[in-house]
Design an enzyme around this catalytic site. Structure first.
Site, PDB file in Angstrom:
ATOM      1  N   GLY B 338      -1.443   1.620   9.027  1.00  0.00           N
ATOM      2  CA  GLY B 338      -1.173   1.331   7.627  1.00  0.00           C
ATOM      3  C   GLY B 338      -0.239   0.150   7.488  1.00  0.00           C
ATOM      4  O   GLY B 338      -0.247  -0.753   8.343  1.00  0.00           O
ATOM      5  N   GLU B 339       0.520   0.121   6.401  1.00  0.00           N
ATOM      6  CA  GLU B 339       1.472  -0.966   6.093  1.00  0.00           C
ATOM      7  C   GLU B 339       0.782  -2.241   5.643  1.00  0.00           C
ATOM      8  O   GLU B 339       1.426  -3.163   5.177  1.00  0.00           O
ATOM      9  CB  GLU B 339       2.346  -1.339   7.315  1.00  0.00           C
ATOM     10  N   GLY B 340      -0.538  -2.332   5.863  1.00  0.00           N
ATOM     11  CA  GLY B 340      -1.239  -3.593   5.684  1.00  0.00           C
ATOM     12  C   GLY B 340      -1.487  -4.290   7.015  1.00  0.00           C
ATOM     13  O   GLY B 340      -1.994  -5.421   7.049  1.00  0.00           O
TER      14      GLY B 340
END
Lengths: 373, 373
Positions: B338-340
């Site tokens: 996640g997080e980008g």
């Protein structure tokens, strides 16, 4: 395109003056295994970064490999990077293995030098330089910035009629690649990227992959840059005929290259072992690079530790070669262009993997709580 | 982190002043189909570029999609790019769906702002900015450069006991995302990248994906950031219980988000439709973004044309969501952070695809011969 040509010209002269034979042997002997203490340090550091263990999948393994290659943790970021496009022609073109005229090799070299090709666009996007090495284009090429004139011969001979080149020519082509790698590294590059151009070169790639992996030609011969069923069948038959004629010994990579290789394949094998000898990562592009990589590991098995598989070409030989090398490609975008285009797109991922170990905070340093056991 | 916060603060004030409800409707009505003449021009130009037809696989399709979205051929290069990380907490955390303590959400926000997280390292490598949007972190967060304070509420309620949030809160969270998209585009960004942070947010993602794709929770619930068998079974049961309690109607996306979504999911749905309304591409990260994208297309079906699937997360819900969206991920690196982080790595590929149509020479312009028919 800003690479300084002088140092390469100089070492080329050295090679011509008689140090050629020893360069290959020296390069092979300089290639060693990965550094286990750097690998251990990298693995241990990966576990302390502020992310769940294993959550970066392939990138974690890659960061560890880069540390093992560099012999330090964190490894230096592999930048700046340069794409070296080795260009050559193929006598087997006469067998009708491709719908493209041979003159396209030289025309595309001009396109690379004018920054008009796909690889130029991708290189500009990812911040890589491009240089072109004429290791065997059939046409005479005008002097141009960014073009390294290292022609061994004006294209190979037809592998179905005799050896593609002599053993001496194959070895000299390998050494051209090694010299180019050394000079690009001396110029400051910390990541090498393979590129290639040569109409009919997927035929030579199929032959090389068949020999080095022991796979039937029909399984590793592809449609290259767009061949129809009839041409594909002819291409398979051509590869089969060449292998029956030469019966190359996979334990003799120079012999294999001279029998059924291309001058760019030989140079790429040398480029790869040159990177490995300097412990600099080399990103492999598609089926041409993968077939050359098989020759490189046949010369120096530990060269595999310097290789990063940039992408999975749709050419069937690429999958077979990568499996034999034990490498997992970073990208799989159904590309089959060559030029270094797929490897160029993988470059930021390789650089990002190296950045992980250098730039990401640890749970301790960032004050982030861990998971409950 | 250099994004100017003032314009966002201003439109946030507008929203609070009562224009909120109309923003969603206005945004949805501004989203249209791709431009067919730009698509035709892009397809035609792809055939004339100096490369064999089809040899760039997925990249060719992507270049055509980008032209259709932009309404011009060639499309502008999608840069500069910005990763907006929407952060929020989840009441369902109380059900023991993850081994990570809830405080990690706020700790990771601090890590993003200190540039210590994986997404920061990747963003630096690919030349993207990072901004963090607090849309619902349970803790109070200190004012900091790069942090947009847009808290709707201090985390959702437990979806197994009642709605995660009210309809009004869900709609306001969507509009926060839309406003952030508009402001980032006004600040000059030409590519938006989704990021997310929220301990337990894969549980909400699984619930959303189950509702919008009609798939059983066991098939779309994953192990998130590392849960064991027992926790996974509990997580599936939690999702199942929430869906039985609310029986959300997939035709009512605000209702679905309010019942089982997260504040970051709602904001990401708004961020995506905001990008689509401005005809700017938005690169989706992993399972959180993909679940939000399903809500976005439920709000505005043509929003899918602005979406680029950055990567295939190992979370099973991501695959189901991408299949429902009809999107093919660019990368598949077994990532699940996640997080980008995955979308960040895809950014250079998206930019390279756009460059193809702008920078690559045609056969005519480069004087390169074509293949024989």
């Amino acid at each position: 395109m800003a690479h300084d040509d002088d140092s390469i010209a100089r070492s080329g002269t050295d090679a011509a003056a008689g140090t050629a034979r020893s360069l290959l042997a020296e390069t092979v002997s300089a290639i060693g295994p990965p550094d286990q203490s750097a690998i251990s340090a990298a693995r241990e550091r990966q576990e302390r970064l502020t992310k769940p263990s294993g959550s970066l999948g392939t990138l974690e393994d890659l960061s560890v490999r880069l540390a093992g290659l560099a012999g330090e943790c964190p490894a230096p970021i592999p930048e700046p990077a340069v794409i070296a496009i080795f260009a050559a022609d193929h006598g087997v073109h006469a067998q009708g293995v491709t719908p493209w005229p041979q003159e396209v090799t030289a025309q595309m070299v001009a396109n690379f030098l004018a920054a008009g090709a796909v690889v130029n666009a991708f290189a500009a996007q990812v911040g890589a330089e491009v240089c072109v090495v004429d290791v065997g284009v059939a046409a005479g090429l005008p002097v141009a910035p960014g073009l390294l004139a290292r022609k061994i011969r004006a294209g190979t001979a037809d592998m179905t009629a005799g050896p593609a080149m002599s053993r001496d020519e194959a070895e000299r082509a390998v050494e051209v690649g090694t010299e180019v790698a050394a000079d690009l590294i001396a110029a400051g590059h910390r990541c090498l990227v393979t590129g290639d151009m040569g109409i009919a070169n997927t035929t030579a790639s199929a032959a090389l992959i068949s020999v080095f992996t022991g796979t039937d030609p029909a399984e590793v011969t592809g449609r290259g840059t767009g061949v129809d069923d009839e041409t594909w069948q002819r291409k398979v038959a051509v590869v089969r005929r060449a292998l029956e004629l030469h019966r190359p010994d996979p334990a003799d990579p120079i012999g294999v290259l001279s029998a059924v290789g291309g001058l760019e394949h030989a140079a790429l094998a040398g480029f790869i072992i040159g990177a490995a000898a300097h412990r600099v990562p080399v990103i492999l592009d598609g089926v041409i690079a993968c077939s050359a990589a098989l020759a490189a590991v046949a010369l120096a098995p530990d060269a595999v530790h310097a290789m990063v598989a940039g992408h999975l070409s749709t050419e069937p030989g690429a999958r077979a070669a990568l499996a034999a090398l034990g490498l997992r490609p970073l990208l799989s975008l159904e590309m089959r262009l060559g030029e270094g285009s797929g490897a160029a797109l993988a470059l930021p991922i390789v650089q990002a993997a190296a950045r992980l170990l250098r730039d990401v905070a640890t749970f301790d340093s960032a004050g982030v709580s861990g998971a409950k056991e």
